[in-house]
Design a protein around this motif. Structure first.
Motif, PDB file in Angstrom:
ATOM      1  N   GLY A   1       2.517   9.335  -1.718  1.00  0.00           N
ATOM      2  CA  GLY A   1       3.672   8.471  -1.914  1.00  0.00           C
ATOM      3  C   GLY A   1       4.684   8.503  -0.797  1.00  0.00           C
ATOM      4  O   GLY A   1       5.718   7.833  -0.877  1.00  0.00           O
ATOM      5  N   GLY A   2       4.404   9.236   0.254  1.00  0.00           N
ATOM      6  CA  GLY A   2       5.370   9.406   1.325  1.00  0.00           C
ATOM      7  C   GLY A   2       5.496   8.234   2.273  1.00  0.00           C
ATOM      8  O   GLY A   2       6.508   8.095   2.967  1.00  0.00           O
ATOM      9  N   SER A   3       4.476   7.396   2.301  1.00  0.00           N
ATOM     10  CA  SER A   3       4.488   6.227   3.189  1.00  0.00           C
ATOM     11  C   SER A   3       4.099   4.989   2.413  1.00  0.00           C
ATOM     12  O   SER A   3       3.235   5.042   1.535  1.00  0.00           O
TER      13      SER A   3
ATOM     14  N   ALA B   1       0.842  -1.192   0.000  1.00  0.00           N
ATOM     15  CA  ALA B   1       0.000   0.000   0.000  1.00  0.00           C
ATOM     16  C   ALA B   1       0.877   1.242   0.000  1.00  0.00           C
ATOM     17  O   ALA B   1       2.029   1.206   0.466  1.00  0.00           O
ATOM     18  N   ILE B   2       0.314   2.334  -0.518  1.00  0.00           N
ATOM     19  CA  ILE B   2       1.049   3.591  -0.584  1.00  0.00           C
ATOM     20  C   ILE B   2       0.102   4.737  -0.259  1.00  0.00           C
ATOM     21  O   ILE B   2      -1.064   4.725  -0.651  1.00  0.00           O
ATOM     22  N   SER B   3       0.595   5.711   0.472  1.00  0.00           N
ATOM     23  CA  SER B   3      -0.224   6.849   0.864  1.00  0.00           C
ATOM     24  C   SER B   3      -0.518   7.751  -0.331  1.00  0.00           C
ATOM     25  O   SER B   3       0.092   7.624  -1.405  1.00  0.00           O
TER      26      SER B   3
ATOM     27  N   THR C   1      -6.574   7.972   4.345  1.00  0.00           N
ATOM     28  CA  THR C   1      -6.444   8.138   5.785  1.00  0.00           C
ATOM     29  C   THR C   1      -5.467   7.154   6.413  1.00  0.00           C
ATOM     30  O   THR C   1      -4.985   7.381   7.502  1.00  0.00           O
ATOM     31  N   TYR C   2      -5.155   6.087   5.723  1.00  0.00           N
ATOM     32  CA  TYR C   2      -4.364   5.042   6.362  1.00  0.00           C
ATOM     33  C   TYR C   2      -3.843   4.108   5.284  1.00  0.00           C
ATOM     34  O   TYR C   2      -4.394   4.032   4.202  1.00  0.00           O
ATOM     35  N   LEU C   3      -2.807   3.389   5.558  1.00  0.00           N
ATOM     36  CA  LEU C   3      -2.272   2.391   4.632  1.00  0.00           C
ATOM     37  C   LEU C   3      -3.040   1.083   4.837  1.00  0.00           C
ATOM     38  O   LEU C   3      -2.605   0.191   5.537  1.00  0.00           O
ATOM     39  N   GLN C   4      -4.156   1.009   4.169  1.00  0.00           N
ATOM     40  CA  GLN C   4      -5.080  -0.098   4.379  1.00  0.00           C
ATOM     41  C   GLN C   4      -4.493  -1.420   3.922  1.00  0.00           C
ATOM     42  O   GLN C   4      -3.827  -1.485   2.892  1.00  0.00           O
TER      43      GLN C   4
END
Length: 124
Positions: free
Chosen positions: A55-57, A50-52, A102-105
């Protein structure tokens, strides 16, 4: 609403590499966090990466950590999955998905939109 189309799958030998792409159209791509999932015959669909939204996380399943890299280019409305050191157990249909930023699901129910999938087959 966003439409997702995967590409880049194929047949590769063990140890080889593939790069999957997920092209998005519709609502603004950068509004969504994105994910890759895969499903092998007779198995549940499972989380891959998964990616935020920016792309930062990123987050990876343990089974692909160190071998796969997820990335995105919001200017091109496209997400990628670089897969290296492929193994026969990576054989599956690969799906991209879009969800709330909202989250890296990691669960399938946390994503709102899905592509049709692209097949990856790794021969031994």
């Amino acid at each position: 609403q966003v439409q997702l189309v995967e590409s880049g799958g194929g047949l590769v030998q063990a140890g080889g590499s593939l790069r999957l792409s997920c092209a998005a159209s519709g609502r603004r791509f950068s509004s969504y966090s994105m994910g890759w999932f895969r499903q092998a015959p007779g198995k549940e669909r499972e989380f891959v990466a998964a990616i935020s939204w920016n792309g930062g996380s990123t987050r990876y399943a343990d089974s692909v950590k160190g071998r796969f890299t997820i990335s995105r280019d919001n200017a091109k409305n496209t997400m990628y999955l670089e897969m290296n050191s492929l193994k026969p157990e990576d054989t599956a249909e690969y799906y991209c998905a879009a969800g709330p930023p909202t989250y890296l699901q990691t669960m399938t129910f946390e994503y709102d939109y899905w592509g049709q999938g692209t097949q990856v087959t790794v021969s031994s």
